[in-house]
Design a protein around this motif. Structure first.
Motif, PDB file in Angstrom:
ATOM      1  N   CYS A 108       0.827  -1.208   0.000  1.00 33.58           N
ATOM      2  CA  CYS A 108       0.000   0.000   0.000  1.00 33.58           C
ATOM      3  C   CYS A 108       0.859   1.255   0.000  1.00 33.58           C
ATOM      4  O   CYS A 108       0.568   2.226  -0.720  1.00 33.58           O
ATOM      5  CB  CYS A 108      -0.932  -0.004   1.215  1.00 33.58           C
ATOM      6  SG  CYS A 108      -2.185  -1.298   1.179  1.00 33.58           S
ATOM      7  N   ILE A 109       1.915   1.245   0.802  1.00 34.20           N
ATOM      8  CA  ILE A 109       2.811   2.413   0.852  1.00 34.20           C
ATOM      9  C   ILE A 109       3.468   2.637  -0.502  1.00 34.20           C
ATOM     10  O   ILE A 109       3.561   3.779  -0.982  1.00 34.20           O
ATOM     11  CB  ILE A 109       3.867   2.211   1.957  1.00 34.20           C
ATOM     12  CG1 ILE A 109       3.208   2.225   3.335  1.00 34.20           C
ATOM     13  CG2 ILE A 109       4.940   3.289   1.877  1.00 34.20           C
ATOM     14  CD1 ILE A 109       4.157   1.846   4.466  1.00 34.20           C
ATOM     15  N   CYS A 110       3.893   1.556  -1.140  1.00 39.08           N
ATOM     16  CA  CYS A 110       4.539   1.673  -2.447  1.00 39.08           C
ATOM     17  C   CYS A 110       3.566   2.193  -3.503  1.00 39.08           C
ATOM     18  O   CYS A 110       3.907   3.054  -4.318  1.00 39.08           O
ATOM     19  CB  CYS A 110       5.106   0.321  -2.855  1.00 39.08           C
ATOM     20  SG  CYS A 110       5.985   0.323  -4.442  1.00 39.08           S
ATOM     21  N   CYS A 111       2.328   1.674  -3.481  1.00 45.89           N
ATOM     22  CA  CYS A 111       1.329   2.116  -4.461  1.00 45.89           C
ATOM     23  C   CYS A 111       1.006   3.597  -4.281  1.00 45.89           C
ATOM     24  O   CYS A 111       0.880   4.348  -5.259  1.00 45.89           O
ATOM     25  CB  CYS A 111       0.068   1.270  -4.337  1.00 45.89           C
ATOM     26  SG  CYS A 111       0.269  -0.451  -4.859  1.00 45.89           S
ATOM     27  N   LEU A 112       0.847   4.025  -3.031  1.00 49.17           N
ATOM     28  CA  LEU A 112       0.558   5.445  -2.776  1.00 49.17           C
ATOM     29  C   LEU A 112       1.741   6.317  -3.182  1.00 49.17           C
ATOM     30  O   LEU A 112       1.545   7.432  -3.674  1.00 49.17           O
ATOM     31  CB  LEU A 112       0.227   5.649  -1.295  1.00 49.17           C
ATOM     32  CG  LEU A 112      -1.122   5.106  -0.831  1.00 49.17           C
ATOM     33  CD1 LEU A 112      -1.269   5.253   0.678  1.00 49.17           C
ATOM     34  CD2 LEU A 112      -2.268   5.837  -1.533  1.00 49.17           C
ATOM     35  N   TRP A 113       2.951   5.814  -2.985  1.00 43.22           N
ATOM     36  CA  TRP A 113       4.131   6.580  -3.401  1.00 43.22           C
ATOM     37  C   TRP A 113       4.146   6.742  -4.921  1.00 43.22           C
ATOM     38  O   TRP A 113       4.422   7.839  -5.432  1.00 43.22           O
ATOM     39  CB  TRP A 113       5.392   5.874  -2.925  1.00 43.22           C
ATOM     40  CG  TRP A 113       6.655   6.591  -3.291  1.00 43.22           C
ATOM     41  CD1 TRP A 113       7.246   7.628  -2.626  1.00 43.22           C
ATOM     42  CD2 TRP A 113       7.485   6.329  -4.434  1.00 43.22           C
ATOM     43  NE1 TRP A 113       8.393   8.027  -3.270  1.00 43.22           N
ATOM     44  CE2 TRP A 113       8.568   7.242  -4.389  1.00 43.22           C
ATOM     45  CE3 TRP A 113       7.427   5.409  -5.475  1.00 43.22           C
ATOM     46  CZ2 TRP A 113       9.566   7.261  -5.348  1.00 43.22           C
ATOM     47  CZ3 TRP A 113       8.422   5.436  -6.437  1.00 43.22           C
ATOM     48  CH2 TRP A 113       9.473   6.339  -6.372  1.00 43.22           C
ATOM     49  N   CYS A 114       3.873   5.666  -5.654  1.00 46.46           N
ATOM     50  CA  CYS A 114       3.827   5.741  -7.123  1.00 46.46           C
ATOM     51  C   CYS A 114       2.721   6.681  -7.589  1.00 46.46           C
ATOM     52  O   CYS A 114       2.916   7.478  -8.522  1.00 46.46           O
ATOM     53  CB  CYS A 114       3.622   4.349  -7.708  1.00 46.46           C
ATOM     54  SG  CYS A 114       4.989   3.205  -7.432  1.00 46.46           S
ATOM     55  N   LEU A 115       1.551   6.593  -6.943  1.00 44.26           N
ATOM     56  CA  LEU A 115       0.446   7.488  -7.303  1.00 44.26           C
ATOM     57  C   LEU A 115       0.824   8.942  -7.050  1.00 44.26           C
ATOM     58  O   LEU A 115       0.505   9.833  -7.861  1.00 44.26           O
ATOM     59  CB  LEU A 115      -0.801   7.111  -6.507  1.00 44.26           C
ATOM     60  CG  LEU A 115      -2.042   7.985  -6.720  1.00 44.26           C
ATOM     61  CD1 LEU A 115      -2.483   7.940  -8.178  1.00 44.26           C
ATOM     62  CD2 LEU A 115      -3.173   7.542  -5.796  1.00 44.26           C
ATOM     63  N   GLU A 116       1.505   9.198  -5.960  1.00 49.20           N
ATOM     64  CA  GLU A 116       1.928  10.564  -5.647  1.00 49.20           C
ATOM     65  C   GLU A 116       2.894  11.099  -6.693  1.00 49.20           C
ATOM     66  O   GLU A 116       2.793  12.266  -7.116  1.00 49.20           O
ATOM     67  CB  GLU A 116       2.579  10.585  -4.261  1.00 49.20           C
ATOM     68  CG  GLU A 116       3.033  11.965  -3.812  1.00 49.20           C
ATOM     69  CD  GLU A 116       3.709  11.926  -2.458  1.00 49.20           C
ATOM     70  OE1 GLU A 116       4.510  12.837  -2.173  1.00 49.20           O
ATOM     71  OE2 GLU A 116       3.452  10.982  -1.688  1.00 49.20           O
ATOM     72  N   LYS A 117       3.836  10.252  -7.143  1.00 51.83           N
ATOM     73  CA  LYS A 117       4.774  10.687  -8.174  1.00 51.83           C
ATOM     74  C   LYS A 117       4.065  10.985  -9.487  1.00 51.83           C
ATOM     75  O   LYS A 117       4.374  11.983 -10.164  1.00 51.83           O
ATOM     76  CB  LYS A 117       5.844   9.606  -8.384  1.00 51.83           C
ATOM     77  CG  LYS A 117       6.772   9.405  -7.208  1.00 51.83           C
ATOM     78  CD  LYS A 117       7.545  10.674  -6.896  1.00 51.83           C
ATOM     79  CE  LYS A 117       8.466  10.492  -5.713  1.00 51.83           C
ATOM     80  NZ  LYS A 117       9.187  11.755  -5.373  1.00 51.83           N
ATOM     81  N   CYS A 118       3.106  10.149  -9.857  1.00 55.08           N
ATOM     82  CA  CYS A 118       2.351  10.383 -11.100  1.00 55.08           C
ATOM     83  C   CYS A 118       1.548  11.671 -11.011  1.00 55.08           C
ATOM     84  O   CYS A 118       1.497  12.460 -11.964  1.00 55.08           O
ATOM     85  CB  CYS A 118       1.441   9.194 -11.384  1.00 55.08           C
ATOM     86  SG  CYS A 118       2.312   7.658 -11.766  1.00 55.08           S
ATOM     87  N   LEU A 119       0.896  11.890  -9.874  1.00 54.92           N
ATOM     88  CA  LEU A 119       0.110  13.111  -9.704  1.00 54.92           C
ATOM     89  C   LEU A 119       1.007  14.345  -9.701  1.00 54.92           C
ATOM     90  O   LEU A 119       0.608  15.400 -10.216  1.00 54.92           O
ATOM     91  CB  LEU A 119      -0.695  13.027  -8.410  1.00 54.92           C
ATOM     92  CG  LEU A 119      -1.864  12.040  -8.412  1.00 54.92           C
ATOM     93  CD1 LEU A 119      -2.520  11.976  -7.040  1.00 54.92           C
ATOM     94  CD2 LEU A 119      -2.899  12.420  -9.466  1.00 54.92           C
ATOM     95  N   ASN A 120       2.188  14.224  -9.125  1.00 50.74           N
ATOM     96  CA  ASN A 120       3.127  15.354  -9.143  1.00 50.74           C
ATOM     97  C   ASN A 120       3.500  15.728 -10.573  1.00 50.74           C
ATOM     98  O   ASN A 120       3.548  16.915 -10.924  1.00 50.74           O
ATOM     99  CB  ASN A 120       4.389  14.995  -8.350  1.00 50.74           C
ATOM    100  CG  ASN A 120       4.314  15.454  -6.908  1.00 50.74           C
ATOM    101  OD1 ASN A 120       3.826  16.537  -6.620  1.00 50.74           O
ATOM    102  ND2 ASN A 120       4.781  14.616  -6.001  1.00 50.74           N
TER     103      ASN A 120
END
Length: 623
Positions: free
Chosen positions: A468-480
């Motif tokens: 979950c932490i990894c998925c949220l990190w990837c989502l955050e990078k994409c949104l950035n």
């Protein structure tokens, strides 16, 4: 409908507009209300006395030192007049709770901190009689200290060490802080038993002038980092010099025969270190050369964009100040946030600690959610400041790209971009920052849970949390990345965040292969730039420190300089990365809506146009 009653355009002209309209006004109002709430929390801590209790200190009965206090219901010895008692004195300052990070001792307000060691109760009595500063509980008379049976629990632990008040925060602190050794027991033991640490610290102390000089030198290394060719050449040169230093060191070591055993060991360690550095640099250089050899034609567009980005910095030199301005804004906000958090720690209602019986101030009921509100403010406002930097850089680069005659650029494109941001687009920035906040807070919460459960959870739950932490990190990078392009689209068309994000997303999808190539190759080249800056600084450090033969150890000074150089390089090249991404979006828009015919001339520079034509021919040959 747009904000301010304007109707958003259905046809995108994709050119910087002179007649702009404000975007995402409701989000600007929401962010303003939120910031007012953050300020209200600070005002609440000041009005309720939390700020005064933090600065002036308070005793274990809820009385603030240095002022007249009101009585607290149910608390004895509260409501005292401490106008003349301005310092906080702990009966046992060494009774520290490491887990809760606070002193568990009873605290009193005194008029003077003991400057000499007090060994007996007679000394306490004499200090109270001479200075009028009573160091025992308020319900004990100073002249009766030696005779009262409760002196053991209500007087300070003997001997009382000499102390002095802290500046600003009026706490009596022991002059000899050895009693706080619990915090550093492992470090003290290591220092006492390990001579290597002594040598490292001695090396830092002896080479402080060189460290400062290298930190200034790395600033000069930032400006040549514009293309991959320079990285390859300089890395190759650095590798050659490292091998030369190793050979020189071997010759120097063999030519000296009269050496003590310790010097021989130091010389051998230095030679091995140089051999490791030279070998690692050689492997890295070979890999770099192979990558550049096989990827040369495929990175033509990226190299062209890097060339244009270099010209952007020449025409807009104030861009180099953006990391420092952003860091200063973040630093000021973080200092304010930490102060208010400390104020909250001494605010609230007086509560007696069941374990110690001492009075503490805690936020109870709905007030306890103020801390959570304050925590959300840390993330949202931090992201807002970073987004303002992205919007400012995007606005300046857009102005540069869509100005055909570069001699007719505005006098201060950066300041013009800042003014447009403040006047029209703060709502867009606030909305983009809030979206990142919605993703970042759950990730931070899951990370906190993972740390709290470390060693207690089973393998399945641990894997689930990390996933979950990894998925949220990837989502955050994409949104950035999407937010950054949305800000660029807003800078061009003055559209709202959602509209700009959709338009930018369509452009990026249409150029998906180019986006993938530029992101992969561009990130790699920027990584090479960071490595180049760090290795160049390290190389200069090796040259300077290697010939200072009297230095016991120069590894730690070199590590300090390398860490600082990496931090500065990361801040600067992050701006460079934003410039390249915005330039690519402008380039994609330019090639989509213009074809070079009269009336539809390209805005891109000739160098970029030539690289584009060569890339198109190469693609046709591959097909």
């Amino acid at each position: 409908m747009g904000c301010c009653g304007s109707v958003e355009r259905t046809k995108r002209e994709w050119r910087p507009l002179e007649d702009r309209s404000c975007t995402d006004l409701p989000w600007f109002l929401l962010f303003t209300v939120f910031c007012v709430g953050m300020g209200s929390i600070c005002s609440f801590t000041i009005v309720t006395g939390g700020a005064a209790r933090l600065v002036f200190g308070y005793d274990s009965y809820g009385n603030t030192c240095g002022q007249r206090n009101e009585r607290i219901e149910g608390v004895q010895l509260s409501g005292l007049d401490h106008t003349d008692r301005k310092f906080v004195f702990f009966l046992d300052p060494c009774n520290v709770d490491i887990v809760q990070r606070k002193i568990k001792s009873m605290a009193l307000c005194v008029s003077l901190c003991p400057t000499e060691e007090l060994k007996t109760y007679q000394d306490l009595k004499r200090f109270a009689m001479l200075n009028g500063s009573e160091l025992c509980s308020y319900d004990m008379a100073g002249h009766k200290y030696p005779d009262l049976p409760e002196r053991v629990s209500k007087c300070p632990k003997l001997p009382v060490p000499p102390s002095k008040p802290l500046p600003v925060f009026n706490r009596c602190t022991p002059v000899d802080i050895s009693c706080y050794a619990k915090f550093a027991e492992a470090v003290v033991t290591f220092v006492g038993d390990n001579s290597v640490l002594h040598r490292l610290i001695a090396g830092v102390a002896a080479s402080k002038e060189i460290i400062i000089g290298l930190c200034h030198f790395l600033l000069l290394c930032l400006f040549p980092v514009k293309q991959a060719d320079g990285c390859v050449l300089l890395v190759s040169a650095g590798t050659s010099v490292l091998w030369w230093l190793y050979i020189d060191h071997r010759l120097y070591g063999n030519s000296t025969t009269n050496k003590v055993q310790e010097d021989v060991e130091l010389s051998r360690d230095s030679g091995q270190a140089l051999l490791v550095y030279a070998g690692a640099a050689t492997v890295f250089t070979i890999i770099l050369l192979l990558l550049m050899l096989f990827m040369r034609k495929r990175v033509a567009l990226t190299i062209a964009l890097f060339h244009v980005a270099g010209k952007v910095f020449i025409h807009l030199p104030l861009l180099t100040l953006q990391p420092f301005v952003t860091f200063l804004a973040l630093l000021l906000f973080w200092i304010y946030w930490i102060l208010v958090l400390l104020f909250l720690g001494t605010s609230g209602n007086p509560v007696q600690n069941e374990e110690t019986g001492l009075t503490e101030f805690r936020l109870t009921g709905p007030l306890q959610y103020l801390t959570w509100y304050h925590a959300v403010g840390l993330v949202w406002i931090t992201e807002f400041i970073l987004a303002c930097q992205q919007m400012t850089v995007a606005g300046a680069v857009v102005t540069y790209y869509f100005t055909r005659d570069k001699n007719r650029l505005p006098v201060t494109p950066i300041l013009s971009s800042v003014l447009r941001l403040v006047r029209y687009h703060l709502g867009t920035v606030a909305k983009g920052a809030f979206i990142i906040t919605l993703v970042k807070i759950p990730r931070l919460f899951l990370m906190y849970i993972h740390n709290q459960l470390k060693g207690k959870e089973n393998a399945c739950s641990r894997c689930l949390l990390k996933t979950c932490i990894c998925c949220l990190w990837c989502l955050e990078k994409c949104l950035n990345y999407l937010n950054q392009n949305a800000y660029a689209a807003t800078a061009i068309n003055s559209t709202s965040f959602c509209t700009s994000a959709r338009d930018a997303f369509v452009i990026l999808v249409e150029n998906a292969l180019r986006v993938a190539t530029i992101n992969a190759v561009g990130d790699f080249v920027l990584f090479l730039g960071k490595i180049l800056i760090v290795t160049t600084t390290a190389f200069a450090g090796v040259l300077l420190l290697n010939y200072q033969r009297d230095y016991a150890e120069w590894l730690l000074p070199l590590i300090i300089v390398c860490l600082f150089s990496f931090l500065v390089a990361h801040c600067f090249l992050s701006i460079f990365e934003i410039v390249v991404d915005v330039l690519f979006l402008c380039f994609a828009i330019d090639t989509k809506y213009n074809d070079g015919t009269p009336g539809k001339e390209f805005f891109m520079e000739k160098a970029l146009m030539v690289r584009t034509c060569l890339l198109s021919r190469y693609s046709q040959q591959q097909q």
